[in-house]
Design a protein around this motif. Sequence first.
Motif, PDB file in Angstrom:
ATOM      1  N   GLY A  29      -5.903   3.172   3.341  1.00 12.84           N
ATOM      2  CA  GLY A  29      -5.242   1.896   3.626  1.00 12.84           C
ATOM      3  C   GLY A  29      -3.829   2.086   4.163  1.00 12.84           C
ATOM      4  N   SER A  30      -3.070   2.984   3.550  1.00 13.22           N
ATOM      5  CA  SER A  30      -1.699   3.186   4.016  1.00 13.22           C
ATOM      6  C   SER A  30      -1.677   3.856   5.377  1.00 13.22           C
ATOM      7  N   VAL A  81       0.863  -1.166   0.000  1.00 17.83           N
ATOM      8  CA  VAL A  81       0.000   0.000   0.000  1.00 17.83           C
ATOM      9  C   VAL A  81       0.899   1.216   0.000  1.00 17.83           C
TER      10      VAL A  81
END
Length: 82
Positions: A61-62, A55
Amino acid sequence: MGMLSWIIMGLIVGALAKFLMPGRDPGGLIITILLGIAGAFVGGFLASALGLGTVTGFNLGSILIATGGAILLLFFYRRFKR
C-alpha cells in the motif's frame, strides 16, 4: 537508519515511476530519488486528505501510494522543464 530507508524507498519508487511513465526525463539518478521521496510525501498527504488513512512502512500500500505521488510529481516536473 530511518533516513537510509527513505532514500532506498525513494530510489525504488522513483525508478518504478519512471518505468511506468516512459519517455525522456530531464533528470538523472539524484532527481529520481528526490522525486521518489517527494512522491512518498505527496502520495501520503493525498491519501490522508482523501480519507484513506495513513500508510506507513515498506508494504504494498505504501509503495503504491508513493509511486502514485511520484508519477504525479514526474508529470509536473516534465511539464515544468519544457
